[in-house]
Design a protein around this motif. Structure first.
Motif, PDB file in Angstrom:
ATOM      1  N   GLU A  72       0.849  -1.191   0.000  1.00 59.78           N
ATOM      2  CA  GLU A  72       0.000   0.000   0.000  1.00 59.78           C
ATOM      3  C   GLU A  72       0.886   1.244   0.000  1.00 59.78           C
ATOM      4  O   GLU A  72       0.635   2.203  -0.725  1.00 59.78           O
ATOM      5  CB  GLU A  72      -0.930  -0.007   1.225  1.00 59.78           C
ATOM      6  CG  GLU A  72      -1.803   1.235   1.390  1.00 59.78           C
ATOM      7  CD  GLU A  72      -2.861   1.377   0.295  1.00 59.78           C
ATOM      8  OE1 GLU A  72      -3.157   0.398  -0.408  1.00 59.78           O
ATOM      9  OE2 GLU A  72      -3.383   2.512   0.143  1.00 59.78           O
ATOM     10  N   CYS A  83       2.340   1.765  -3.350  1.00 63.35           N
ATOM     11  CA  CYS A  83       1.339   2.253  -4.310  1.00 63.35           C
ATOM     12  C   CYS A  83       1.132   3.753  -4.178  1.00 63.35           C
ATOM     13  O   CYS A  83       0.763   4.411  -5.142  1.00 63.35           O
ATOM     14  CB  CYS A  83      -0.019   1.618  -4.027  1.00 63.35           C
ATOM     15  SG  CYS A  83      -0.297   0.082  -4.852  1.00 63.35           S
ATOM     16  N   THR A  84       1.283   4.254  -2.950  1.00 65.02           N
ATOM     17  CA  THR A  84       0.859   5.627  -2.700  1.00 65.02           C
ATOM     18  C   THR A  84       2.013   6.582  -2.398  1.00 65.02           C
ATOM     19  O   THR A  84       1.815   7.788  -2.382  1.00 65.02           O
ATOM     20  CB  THR A  84      -0.142   5.680  -1.521  1.00 65.02           C
ATOM     21  OG1 THR A  84       0.388   4.904  -0.446  1.00 65.02           O
ATOM     22  CG2 THR A  84      -1.480   5.088  -1.904  1.00 65.02           C
ATOM     23  N   ARG A 109     -19.810   1.976  -4.606  1.00 67.98           N
ATOM     24  CA  ARG A 109     -18.865   2.519  -3.619  1.00 67.98           C
ATOM     25  C   ARG A 109     -18.227   1.360  -2.863  1.00 67.98           C
ATOM     26  O   ARG A 109     -18.930   0.491  -2.348  1.00 67.98           O
ATOM     27  CB  ARG A 109     -19.599   3.426  -2.616  1.00 67.98           C
ATOM     28  CG  ARG A 109     -20.250   4.676  -3.215  1.00 67.98           C
ATOM     29  CD  ARG A 109     -21.326   5.181  -2.264  1.00 67.98           C
ATOM     30  NE  ARG A 109     -22.297   4.122  -1.981  1.00 67.98           N
ATOM     31  CZ  ARG A 109     -23.111   4.114  -0.924  1.00 67.98           C
ATOM     32  NH1 ARG A 109     -23.072   5.088  -0.038  1.00 67.98           N
ATOM     33  NH2 ARG A 109     -23.971   3.136  -0.738  1.00 67.98           N
ATOM     34  N   PRO A 158      -6.696   2.094  -0.109  1.00 66.93           N
ATOM     35  CA  PRO A 158      -7.128   2.755  -1.342  1.00 66.93           C
ATOM     36  C   PRO A 158      -6.105   2.608  -2.482  1.00 66.93           C
ATOM     37  O   PRO A 158      -6.498   2.484  -3.650  1.00 66.93           O
ATOM     38  CB  PRO A 158      -7.288   4.224  -0.931  1.00 66.93           C
ATOM     39  CG  PRO A 158      -6.489   4.373   0.318  1.00 66.93           C
ATOM     40  CD  PRO A 158      -6.554   3.042   1.008  1.00 66.93           C
ATOM     41  N   ASN A 164      -7.365   0.882  -5.815  1.00 71.33           N
ATOM     42  CA  ASN A 164      -7.392   1.666  -7.057  1.00 71.33           C
ATOM     43  C   ASN A 164      -6.559   1.019  -8.154  1.00 71.33           C
ATOM     44  O   ASN A 164      -6.948   0.987  -9.322  1.00 71.33           O
ATOM     45  CB  ASN A 164      -6.885   3.091  -6.800  1.00 71.33           C
ATOM     46  CG  ASN A 164      -8.020   4.011  -6.353  1.00 71.33           C
ATOM     47  OD1 ASN A 164      -9.113   3.981  -6.938  1.00 71.33           O
ATOM     48  ND2 ASN A 164      -7.786   4.800  -5.323  1.00 71.33           N
ATOM     49  N   HIS A 165      -5.408   0.494  -7.751  1.00 68.55           N
ATOM     50  CA  HIS A 165      -4.522  -0.173  -8.695  1.00 68.55           C
ATOM     51  C   HIS A 165      -5.236  -1.357  -9.348  1.00 68.55           C
ATOM     52  O   HIS A 165      -5.204  -1.556 -10.560  1.00 68.55           O
ATOM     53  CB  HIS A 165      -3.278  -0.635  -7.930  1.00 68.55           C
ATOM     54  CG  HIS A 165      -2.248  -1.293  -8.764  1.00 68.55           C
ATOM     55  ND1 HIS A 165      -1.324  -0.579  -9.499  1.00 68.55           N
ATOM     56  CD2 HIS A 165      -1.988  -2.600  -9.009  1.00 68.55           C
ATOM     57  CE1 HIS A 165      -0.550  -1.425 -10.150  1.00 68.55           C
ATOM     58  NE2 HIS A 165      -0.929  -2.658  -9.867  1.00 68.55           N
ATOM     59  N   LEU A 184      -8.571  -1.923  -9.450  1.00 61.67           N
ATOM     60  CA  LEU A 184      -9.734  -1.485 -10.241  1.00 61.67           C
ATOM     61  C   LEU A 184      -9.285  -1.022 -11.623  1.00 61.67           C
ATOM     62  O   LEU A 184      -9.921  -1.321 -12.636  1.00 61.67           O
ATOM     63  CB  LEU A 184     -10.464  -0.344  -9.510  1.00 61.67           C
ATOM     64  CG  LEU A 184     -11.260  -0.752  -8.251  1.00 61.67           C
ATOM     65  CD1 LEU A 184     -11.746   0.489  -7.509  1.00 61.67           C
ATOM     66  CD2 LEU A 184     -12.442  -1.654  -8.630  1.00 61.67           C
ATOM     67  N   LYS A 185      -8.150  -0.314 -11.642  1.00 59.82           N
ATOM     68  CA  LYS A 185      -7.638   0.185 -12.915  1.00 59.82           C
ATOM     69  C   LYS A 185      -7.262  -0.984 -13.827  1.00 59.82           C
ATOM     70  O   LYS A 185      -7.611  -1.008 -15.004  1.00 59.82           O
ATOM     71  CB  LYS A 185      -6.408   1.069 -12.644  1.00 59.82           C
ATOM     72  CG  LYS A 185      -6.160   2.082 -13.731  1.00 59.82           C
ATOM     73  CD  LYS A 185      -5.174   3.122 -13.260  1.00 59.82           C
ATOM     74  CE  LYS A 185      -4.480   3.721 -14.465  1.00 59.82           C
ATOM     75  NZ  LYS A 185      -3.255   4.421 -14.090  1.00 59.82           N
ATOM     76  N   ASP A 221     -14.701   1.256 -13.110  1.00 60.45           N
ATOM     77  CA  ASP A 221     -14.818   2.611 -12.583  1.00 60.45           C
ATOM     78  C   ASP A 221     -15.732   2.568 -11.354  1.00 60.45           C
ATOM     79  O   ASP A 221     -16.950   2.469 -11.491  1.00 60.45           O
ATOM     80  CB  ASP A 221     -15.416   3.517 -13.687  1.00 60.45           C
ATOM     81  CG  ASP A 221     -15.229   4.980 -13.341  1.00 60.45           C
ATOM     82  OD1 ASP A 221     -14.485   5.269 -12.379  1.00 60.45           O
ATOM     83  OD2 ASP A 221     -15.827   5.821 -14.040  1.00 60.45           O
ATOM     84  N   VAL A 228     -13.916   4.721  -4.510  1.00 62.54           N
ATOM     85  CA  VAL A 228     -13.215   4.145  -3.358  1.00 62.54           C
ATOM     86  C   VAL A 228     -13.445   5.017  -2.129  1.00 62.54           C
ATOM     87  O   VAL A 228     -13.144   6.213  -2.147  1.00 62.54           O
ATOM     88  CB  VAL A 228     -11.706   4.011  -3.654  1.00 62.54           C
ATOM     89  CG1 VAL A 228     -10.946   3.571  -2.410  1.00 62.54           C
ATOM     90  CG2 VAL A 228     -11.488   3.014  -4.793  1.00 62.54           C
ATOM     91  N   THR A 285     -12.363   5.595   1.568  1.00 63.39           N
ATOM     92  CA  THR A 285     -11.291   5.204   2.495  1.00 63.39           C
ATOM     93  C   THR A 285     -11.747   5.302   3.944  1.00 63.39           C
ATOM     94  O   THR A 285     -12.195   6.351   4.388  1.00 63.39           O
ATOM     95  CB  THR A 285     -10.056   6.098   2.268  1.00 63.39           C
ATOM     96  OG1 THR A 285      -9.700   6.024   0.889  1.00 63.39           O
ATOM     97  CG2 THR A 285      -8.885   5.629   3.115  1.00 63.39           C
TER      98      THR A 285
END
Ligand code: ATP
Ligand code: ZN
Length: 297
Positions: free
Chosen positions: A79, A82-83, A124, A130, A134-135, A137-138, A143, A146, A148
């Motif tokens: 995580e 990723c961020t 939702r 997150p 998000n990674h 989902l992409k 679409d 998210v 948090t």
């Protein structure tokens, strides 16, 4: 930052990873003097100290150079990766440690008609991860929104603050208790030894290399089992074929029973009841599975 000549390892102050992490370090020959506030523990034998913190802070502390290594869940490390912003040091997994196993999964209400990730489109999803969500989902071209949350993610659908969740799952009991169904696994996680991609070039680098060698030995022994059994010479081939991976077994004669052999095999991992039953069916008896305490090849 001032150069340090002692190694500093960050680990969780109190939580699921605390006991097994301390136990692992002890097995590597590291012992610590408990300090009163328990934020910093001074190492007694080797020049290695502990910093006891919240697990979420561990990747940041390594990236900032406050600590050299950390014991943390892969979920928390990934995580962070990723961020994290581009300018912090790149972190890596030096070793998987084999405890704190869980998975990061998407779960939906049991009565929802879910077949594939695309069904999450427009919904939702509540999570404490997150970045990883998000990674994913992409990658799935979905679409979704998210949401948090810091904790209690599993009750979000019931509260109406989300339609689905993405959370850590171990047995799945919490999901069932909340009428949720696990649908997709985003990440298989366990505790890992995390550190910077490039090791320090001073004494701390040498200490890290020594620690990695000890860790490898400890992990190998922990996962080894000694399997003992008796078999007739005629069943030997069938029995040997079923043995879990490892070096060649040792065969010993059984006093007074020339057609019988005692077999001893080192196995690299658990031996399950099902495997034992299969081996027994092939002709083995008197079977024992023993843990290995120490090993020096
Ligand atoms: P902290 O106060 O350090 O932030 P925490 O509540 O975030 O604590 P724990 O619940 O102790 O942390 O979990 C620590 C780690 O244990 C998780 O990040 C994960 O890697 C692992 N773990 C294993 N099984 C589970 C599970 N069922 N639920 C949550 N975490 C789990
Ligand atoms: Zn945490």
């Amino acid at each position: 930052m001032k150069p340090r000549d002692r190694l500093r390892i960050a680990m969780q102050k109190s939580g699921r990873l605390t006991e097994p992490a301390l136990d692992l370090l002890n097995r590597c020959g590291l012992t610590f003097r408990q300090s009163r506030d328990k934020l910093f523990c001074f190492g007694e034998g080797e020049p290695v100290d502990l910093l006891l913190v919240r697990d979420d802070d561990i990747p940041g502390l390594i990236a900032q150079g406050v600590c050299d290594l950390g014991i943390v869940g892969r979920n928390v490390l990934d995580e962070f990766r990723c961020t994290a912003s581009e300018d912090v040091a790149a972190l890596t997994e030096w070793r998987p440690l084999g405890f704190g196993r869980c998975r990061l999964s998407v779960a939906v209400p049991q009565d929802m008609d879910y077949r594939q990730p695309q069904d999450l489109g427009g919904l939702r999803i509540a999570t404490s991860y997150p970045g990883l969500l998000n990674h994913w989902l992409k990658a799935q071209s979905v679409d979704a929104a998210v949401v948090t949350l810091a904790g209690s993610v599993e009750i979000a659908p019931k509260l109406g603050t989300a339609d689905a969740i993405c959370d850590l799952v171990q047995s799945g009991g919490t999901l069932v208790a909340n009428q949720l169904r696990e649908t997709d696994v985003l990440l298989e996680s366990e505790a890992v030894l995390a550190g910077p991609q490039a090791l320090p070039t001073d004494e701390r680098g040498d200490m890290i290399n020594l620690l990695l060698k000890r860790l490898d030995g400890v992990i190998q022994v922990r996962e080894s089992r000694l399997l003992l059994l008796q078999t007739s010479r005629t069943a030997l081939d069938a029995v040997t074929r079923l043995l879990p991976g490892g070096p060649q077994p040792t065969l010993l004669p059984v006093a007074g029973q020339p057609d019988q052999l005692m077999l001893q095999a080192l196995c690299a991992g658990e031996v399950s009841w099902r495997q034992l039953e299969e081996i027994k069916k092939a002709g083995a008896r008197e079977m024992f599975v023993l843990p290995v305490e120490k090993m020096l090849a």
